[in-house]
Design an enzyme around this catalytic site. Structure first.
Site, short mmCIF file in Angstrom:
data_model
loop_
_atom_site.label_atom_id
_atom_site.label_comp_id
_atom_site.label_asym_id
_atom_site.label_seq_id
_atom_site.Cartn_x
_atom_site.Cartn_y
_atom_site.Cartn_z
N HIS A 1 -2.82 6.28 4.47
CA HIS A 1 -1.35 6.48 4.67
C HIS A 1 -0.77 7.78 4.46
O HIS A 1 -0.96 8.20 3.20
CB HIS A 1 -0.68 5.26 4.00
N CYS B 1 0.93 -1.21 0.09
CA CYS B 1 0.04 0.01 0.17
C CYS B 1 0.67 1.35 0.06
O CYS B 1 0.59 2.09 -0.64
CB CYS B 1 -0.93 0.07 1.19
#
Length: 338
Positions: free
Chosen positions: A239, A147
């Site tokens: 994130h 990710c």
């Protein structure tokens, strides 16, 4: 319609796959697999739906299958949300019987004949599907990266025209990246955990494969080096990355590169209007304000400063996981690899 399935459909990323595929205009979601304790149940009864979007009623009556080759043999593509240790063998078995596997697992990312793809960055690496066929695999395996690697590499893509040799990145990664049961509340609340197993190693190696050159028989890795420090923070989704790159160009020129960047294709259902959104405000991007841009598929970049330094942010279970894999599958279909 292309018949598709999801391996590991009850977990965090599996649920994202189900959400994204339930009303997909090209893909017919016909098969959902999970552990033996869920097999035989209706998906609506087997899953503990935890996403911040409504449960897709069209998936409720699908009977969950065990995670076996026989369960997905009639699919054209399966999306793998399995843990890496389980994914390795079953993905190979599924691909061997002629089914395409689009995997979010890390098991095969660095295999020499398996493409590690971010659709906007290295679509030509899908040519490695032909290598797999030449090696005797009837189906194929295509992987998407970690990710945080996706956020970083997409943010680097507009900078390729300037050349660079060193990348430093500090991540602030959401707890959903560890799965529903991955981080105990008492461990992450009022805390920052400066270690995520295997994450820094993935960020050092995966961007170099993705941004490498496919010469028809193998990928020649890019020569830049990545040094990463990965941290788990008490954010649910999204994130954030602080990035330093040795690009010695005027900021206006770099800013223009971000503002003018466009994906090298169009017309894919999961594709956002802008894969990369440059935000000029001094305090952006922020997870609560920006993680859902482009239905969660846009990476936001901002805080561009001399150095070259900037911040990047994206939704980790959509752009960084299930959505990236679905976008890869759409490109595979468009490029007639099925």
């Amino acid at each position: 319609m292309i018949n598709v399935g999801v391996l590991g459909a009850t977990g965090a990323v599996g649920q994202r796959f189900v959400q994204l595929l339930s009303d997909h205009p090209w893909f017919n979601l016909q098969t959902l697999t999970a552990s033996e304790r869920s097999a035989g149940k209706r998906y609506g009864d087997a899953v503990n739906w935890r996403l911040d979007v409504p449960f897709p009623d069209s998936a409720a009556d699908v009977i969950v299958s065990p995670t076996t080759v026989e369960a997905v043999r009639d699919c054209d593509i399966v999306f793998s949300a399995l843990p890496a240790d389980i994914a390795k063998g079953i993905e190979e078995e599924v691909a061997a019987v002629g089914v395409g596997v689009c995997s979010n697992a890390s098991s095969h990312r660095m295999d020499p004949d398996v493409p590690l793809v971010i659709a906007e960055v290295n679509p030509d690496h899908l040519g490695m599907i032909d290598l797999q066929h030449d090696h005797g695999r009837d189906g194929f395996i295509v992987t998407n990266p970690n990710c945080s690697t996706i956020m970083l590499t997409l943010a680097l893509e507009p900078l390729r025209q300037f050349n660079f040799s060193k990348v430093f990145v500090a991540t602030m990664q959401a707890i959903s990246g560890a799965g529903f049961e991955g981080v105990a509340g008492m461990a992450i609340y009022d805390n920052v955990i400066p270690y995520i197993k295997g994450e820094e190693e993935k960020m050092a190696s995966e961007p170099r494969k993705i941004m490498g050159t496919f010469n028809g028989s193998e990928v020649e890795p890019a020569t830049f080096l990545v040094s990463a420090c990965c941290n788990r923070v008490p954010v649910i989704d999204g994130h954030t990355l602080s990035v330093w790159v040795d690009v010695d160009r005027p900021l206006d020129e770099v800013r223009k590169a971000y503002q003018e960047y466009r994906a090298p294709f169009s017309g894919l259902p999961t594709q956002p209007a802008r894969s990369i959104e440059y935000l000029d405000q001094p305090d952006r991007p922020q997870v609560r304000l920006d993680r859902n841009r482009g239905n969660g598929m846009t990476v936001s970049v901002g805080r561009l400063r001399e150095g070259l330094r900037f911040a990047a942010m994206g939704h980790n279970t959509i752009r960084g996981a299930a959505g990236a894999s679905v976008l890869n599958a759409e490109l595979i279909y468009k490029e007639k690899y099925l």
